[in-house]
Design a protein around this motif. Structure first.
Motif, PDB file in Angstrom:
ATOM      1  N   LEU A  50      -1.210   1.321  -7.406  1.00 17.16           N
ATOM      2  CA  LEU A  50       0.612   1.181  -7.456  1.00 17.16           C
ATOM      3  C   LEU A  50       1.495   1.603  -7.884  1.00 17.16           C
ATOM      4  O   LEU A  50       1.693   1.297  -9.173  1.00 17.16           O
ATOM      5  CB  LEU A  50       1.412  -0.380  -6.448  1.00 17.16           C
ATOM      6  N   GLU A  87       0.496  -1.505   0.136  1.00 15.83           N
ATOM      7  CA  GLU A  87      -0.076  -0.243  -0.244  1.00 15.83           C
ATOM      8  C   GLU A  87       1.372   1.465   0.303  1.00 15.83           C
ATOM      9  O   GLU A  87       1.715   0.965   0.974  1.00 15.83           O
ATOM     10  CB  GLU A  87      -0.827   0.142   1.491  1.00 15.83           C
ATOM     11  N   ASP A  88       0.980   2.208  -0.928  1.00 16.40           N
ATOM     12  CA  ASP A  88       1.810   3.543  -0.959  1.00 16.40           C
ATOM     13  C   ASP A  88       0.759   4.426  -0.195  1.00 16.40           C
ATOM     14  O   ASP A  88       1.768   5.045  -0.671  1.00 16.40           O
ATOM     15  CB  ASP A  88       2.138   3.914  -2.743  1.00 16.40           C
ATOM     16  N   ARG A 141       0.110   7.085   2.622  1.00 15.45           N
ATOM     17  CA  ARG A 141       0.869   7.310   3.860  1.00 15.45           C
ATOM     18  C   ARG A 141       0.954   6.820   4.675  1.00 15.45           C
ATOM     19  O   ARG A 141       1.054   6.619   5.838  1.00 15.45           O
ATOM     20  CB  ARG A 141       2.343   8.256   3.717  1.00 15.45           C
ATOM     21  N   ALA A 166       5.509  -0.162   0.463  1.00 13.41           N
ATOM     22  CA  ALA A 166       5.131   1.018  -0.614  1.00 13.41           C
ATOM     23  C   ALA A 166       4.570   1.563  -1.711  1.00 13.41           C
ATOM     24  O   ALA A 166       5.050   1.917  -2.519  1.00 13.41           O
ATOM     25  CB  ALA A 166       6.290   2.201   0.016  1.00 13.41           C
ATOM     26  N   ASP A 167       5.144   0.558  -2.876  1.00 13.06           N
ATOM     27  CA  ASP A 167       5.570  -0.158  -4.006  1.00 13.06           C
ATOM     28  C   ASP A 167       5.595  -1.089  -4.336  1.00 13.06           C
ATOM     29  O   ASP A 167       5.498  -2.405  -3.620  1.00 13.06           O
ATOM     30  CB  ASP A 167       6.391   0.836  -4.716  1.00 13.06           C
TER      31      ASP A 167
END
Length: 225
Positions: A62, A15-16, A18, A39-40
């Protein structure tokens, strides 16, 4: 922890966002799981290929590698960990695309925390269930790997929903199901019965036209070998 205690389930979150990514980490830790966050898509691909997980939660939008592309690469690499796709895209075609890419489930944002945790529990039950093989004509259907092995040794991989549909039919080989019955048991989140016809077409395309029989005036049943 006693010697008989089960180890915590390991969950990969890709999950990107924040805010949402760390929130999901805290959520899964609080539920007793051992989560990792990527994060990617590229980082998610590396983790999924190099570590063992019991479930994956993948965002669709993503960076680096898009979520469905990531899932497709993992499935082609032999990674069979059950996956739930998170996305802001909620049309029927979007859900079908996600499920046909190999996802077991598809949850549209925004979502309720309790629903997400319940769906993850379902994924984990699928992962931890005993191995089982069913006969599909003269072929063997492996429920865990979601593959059909023909008498000549050829292997065909199925998506999550293709597997769910074939499992329903193969466990009830003498029964014909209406589209509505199949919807209730395999596609409860779909918008119309046309999705049943679509997945029957997918199975016939992969396994042959005789894999699923049409029962006039009723619906579908397992084809005869």
């Amino acid at each position: 922890m006693t010697d008989d205690a089960q180890p915590a389930a390991r969950v990969l979150v890709v999950e990107d966002d924040r805010e949402l990514g760390p929130l999901l980490l805290r959520l899964f830790r609080g539920a007793g799981y051992e989560p990792d966050l990527a994060a990617d898509g590229q980082a998610g691909l590396h983790l999924a290929l190099t570590r063992r997980y019991d479930a994956m939660i993948l965002d669709r939008g993503l960076p680096a590698i898009e979520g469905l592309d990531l899932l497709g690469r993992l499935r082609r690499s032999g990674v069979t960990v059950p996956a739930l796709v998170l996305t802001a895209l909620g049309t029927v075609s979007d859900r079908v695309a996600g499920l046909d890419s190999g996802a077991e489930d598809y949850l549209v944002k925004p979502f309720e925390v309790d629903e997400l945790l319940a769906r993850v529990r379902v994924l984990l039950r699928r992962r931890s269930g005993p191995g089982e093989r069913l006969e599909v004509g003269d072929a063997a259907f492996d429920l865990i790997s979601r593959t059909v092995t023909g008498p000549d040794g050829s292997v065909v991989a199925l998506s999550g929903r293709e597997s769910d549909l074939l499992r329903l039919l193969a466990r009830n080989p003498a029964r014909a199901f209406t589209r509505e019955q199949i919807m209730a048991q395999v596609f409860p989140d779909a918008a119309g019965v046309a999705v049943v016809d679509t997945y029957v077409h997918y199975l016939r395309r992969k396994l042959g036209a005789a894999a699923v029989s049409t029962v006039r005036g009723v619906g579908y049943r397992l084809g005869r070998g």
